[in-house]
Design an enzyme around this catalytic site. Sequence first.
Site, mmCIF file in Angstrom:
data_model
loop_
_atom_site.group_PDB
_atom_site.id
_atom_site.type_symbol
_atom_site.label_atom_id
_atom_site.label_comp_id
_atom_site.label_asym_id
_atom_site.label_seq_id
_atom_site.Cartn_x
_atom_site.Cartn_y
_atom_site.Cartn_z
ATOM 1 N N LYS A 204 0.836 -1.210 0.000
ATOM 2 C CA LYS A 204 0.000 0.000 0.000
ATOM 3 C C LYS A 204 0.872 1.262 0.000
ATOM 4 O O LYS A 204 0.663 2.205 -0.761
ATOM 5 C CB LYS A 204 -0.910 -0.007 1.235
ATOM 6 C CG LYS A 204 -1.666 1.279 1.474
ATOM 7 C CD LYS A 204 -2.727 1.475 0.440
ATOM 8 C CE LYS A 204 -3.316 2.856 0.479
ATOM 9 N NZ LYS A 204 -4.314 3.073 -0.542
ATOM 10 N N ASN A 208 1.415 4.323 -3.274
ATOM 11 C CA ASN A 208 1.239 5.776 -3.181
ATOM 12 C C ASN A 208 2.576 6.522 -3.250
ATOM 13 O O ASN A 208 2.644 7.618 -3.810
ATOM 14 C CB ASN A 208 0.442 6.131 -1.920
ATOM 15 C CG ASN A 208 -1.044 5.879 -2.146
ATOM 16 O OD1 ASN A 208 -1.480 5.634 -3.267
ATOM 17 N ND2 ASN A 208 -1.836 5.942 -1.087
ATOM 18 N N CYS A 258 -3.794 10.726 1.033
ATOM 19 C CA CYS A 258 -3.094 9.461 0.780
ATOM 20 C C CYS A 258 -1.688 9.704 0.251
ATOM 21 O O CYS A 258 -0.708 9.424 0.909
ATOM 22 C CB CYS A 258 -3.883 8.637 -0.229
ATOM 23 S SG CYS A 258 -5.585 8.417 0.266
HETATM 24 N N1 SAJ Z 1 -1.467 14.726 -9.169
HETATM 25 C C1 SAJ Z 1 -0.532 15.452 -9.866
HETATM 26 N N2 SAJ Z 1 -0.160 15.005 -11.105
HETATM 27 C C2 SAJ Z 1 -0.663 13.863 -11.647
HETATM 28 C C3 SAJ Z 1 -1.612 13.115 -10.905
HETATM 29 C C4 SAJ Z 1 -1.989 13.568 -9.662
HETATM 30 O O1 SAJ Z 1 -0.040 16.485 -9.420
HETATM 31 O O2 SAJ Z 1 -0.267 13.533 -12.781
HETATM 32 C C5 SAJ Z 1 -1.889 15.210 -7.828
HETATM 33 C C6 SAJ Z 1 -3.383 15.498 -7.714
HETATM 34 O O3 SAJ Z 1 -3.692 16.780 -8.206
HETATM 35 C C7 SAJ Z 1 -3.592 15.374 -6.222
HETATM 36 C C8 SAJ Z 1 -2.598 14.277 -5.814
HETATM 37 O O4 SAJ Z 1 -1.679 14.175 -6.882
HETATM 38 O O5 SAJ Z 1 -3.250 16.571 -5.550
HETATM 39 C C9 SAJ Z 1 -3.224 12.924 -5.552
HETATM 40 O O6 SAJ Z 1 -4.222 12.644 -6.517
HETATM 41 P P1 SAJ Z 1 -4.366 11.199 -7.216
HETATM 42 O O7 SAJ Z 1 -5.486 11.263 -8.173
HETATM 43 O O8 SAJ Z 1 -3.058 10.764 -7.767
HETATM 44 O O9 SAJ Z 1 -4.652 10.207 -6.009
HETATM 45 P P2 SAJ Z 1 -5.688 10.155 -4.756
HETATM 46 O O10 SAJ Z 1 -4.975 10.726 -3.561
HETATM 47 O O11 SAJ Z 1 -7.020 10.667 -5.073
HETATM 48 O O12 SAJ Z 1 -5.805 8.556 -4.597
HETATM 49 C C10 SAJ Z 1 -4.625 7.769 -4.418
HETATM 50 C C11 SAJ Z 1 -4.645 6.603 -5.424
HETATM 51 N N3 SAJ Z 1 -3.343 5.931 -5.439
HETATM 52 C C12 SAJ Z 1 -2.649 5.729 -6.580
HETATM 53 O O13 SAJ Z 1 -3.018 6.094 -7.670
HETATM 54 C C13 SAJ Z 1 -1.365 4.974 -6.451
HETATM 55 C C14 SAJ Z 1 -5.752 5.622 -5.053
HETATM 56 O O14 SAJ Z 1 -5.719 4.475 -5.897
HETATM 57 C C15 SAJ Z 1 -5.589 5.186 -3.581
HETATM 58 O O15 SAJ Z 1 -6.622 4.290 -3.175
HETATM 59 C C16 SAJ Z 1 -5.685 6.429 -2.709
HETATM 60 O O16 SAJ Z 1 -4.601 7.302 -3.069
HETATM 61 C C17 SAJ Z 1 -5.597 6.002 -1.250
HETATM 62 O O17 SAJ Z 1 -6.645 5.948 -0.578
HETATM 63 O O18 SAJ Z 1 -4.503 5.611 -0.810
#
Ligand code: SAJ
Length: 402
Positions: A204, A208, A258
């Site tokens: 996990k 992340n 996360c």
């Molecule tokens: N972000 C960027 N650039 C990108 C993608 C995302 O800057 O190319 C930023 C987003 O704007 C945001 C942050 O990253 O601020 C996180 O967003 P996210 O969409 O990547 O993820 P979360 O936090 O909504 O969900 C994540 C997911 N983990 C992964 O993709 C590895 C999800 O599958 C997990 O279940 C969740 O964390 C969790 O609960 O751990």
Amino acid sequence: MSSQKVVMIGLGYIGLPTAALIANSDIQVHGVDINPQVVETINAGKIHIVEPSLDKAVASAVAKGFLKASTFPVEADTYLIVVPTPFKAKNEPDISFVESATKAVIPFLKENDLYIIESTSPIGTTEKMMRMIYNSRPELTDKLHIAYCPERVLPGNVMHELVYNDRVIGGVNEISTLKATNFYKQFVKGELHPTNAKTAEMCKLTENSSRDVQIAFANELSLICDKADINVWELIRLANKHPRVNILQPSSGVGGHCIAVDPYFITSEFPKEARLIGVAREVNNFKSSWCAEKTKNVILEFQLKNGRMPLSALMGLSFKPDIDDLRESPAKQIVEELIKSENGDFLVVEPNIEDYSKFKLSDYKDAFEKADIIVFLVAHTLFKNLTFRNDKIILDFAGVYK
Ligand code: SAJ
């Protein structure tokens, strides 16, 4: 209908959707939350969080009588711990909620029961909880099935991903892994991958942290490109044409509960080894301060050039596009920093929220029309409909016009 009974401790962003999914598979679920208002809302068939399709799932589970909420656990045969694991000072994980949830179920445990932790947890937490359980109920030693099974759902798509994502299941022994796998088989259609508890815990954190490191790479490129006067969005699009390159997108920083948090579970325990993971956190945090500084400088330049204070539209507050969640949001942090600096007049925009106690919110179209400087902090889909204007200064930190 099965005679199985599940106690779900924690009815938040993950616990409630999971409880509803299990209950809709005709398994009796007794959900527990410390907040009596949450309990009351759920028992009325309603929800306290925003997540597509969750309202229907909870309403039907409650109406069918398979989901009940309470502030106390009851006797069951499966116990799921889905509580938050926040932070203490110095970015150290705080597992006290997992501990108190476990203590709350200990009196109800009996031979052959299944106890599963889903909360994101530091390595070794499942075994630590096992020792705590067996210390207080020695007669149950080695007679329970204990496992760790992290969730991996994406906010906004939880109800679908809970069913279709693959899952990693790690028991404290093989029989525990098997029993936990048989439990999830009843409502998960994705593949279930067996391992041990420690590997599942680290898996996990790895998922992340991997995303955080990859976003940090994109954010670092954005800083380099700003200095070198190169369009970072075009650069990444072109680099990604390589068959083995897949760079993520830069942003105003990394937020949410996360990705901006979990890597610290590794760095706090392995400070010497987890160098790249630690630096990635720093790069992503720095990107938010950099966006605030850059905006302040552009405001100052405008003032010097035009002899008046500009009006700036700060576009977006949530931690990522098209949601209303402000937890650990870099955009919110940047807005707070700019307003605190009293260096300019600001209109704050967040189209996914009606009212916000901290600042007055403006309509996104009005703000775009009125402001001299437009600062895109989040790439909400709505913002993409705003036609680019050469008569305005546009700081596109989120890639709205990429
Ligand atoms: N972000 C960027 N650039 C990108 C993608 C995302 O800057 O190319 C930023 C987003 O704007 C945001 C942050 O990253 O601020 C996180 O967003 P996210 O969409 O990547 O993820 P979360 O936090 O909504 O969900 C994540 C997911 N983990 C992964 O993709 C590895 C999800 O599958 C997990 O279940 C969740 O964390 C969790 O609960 O751990």
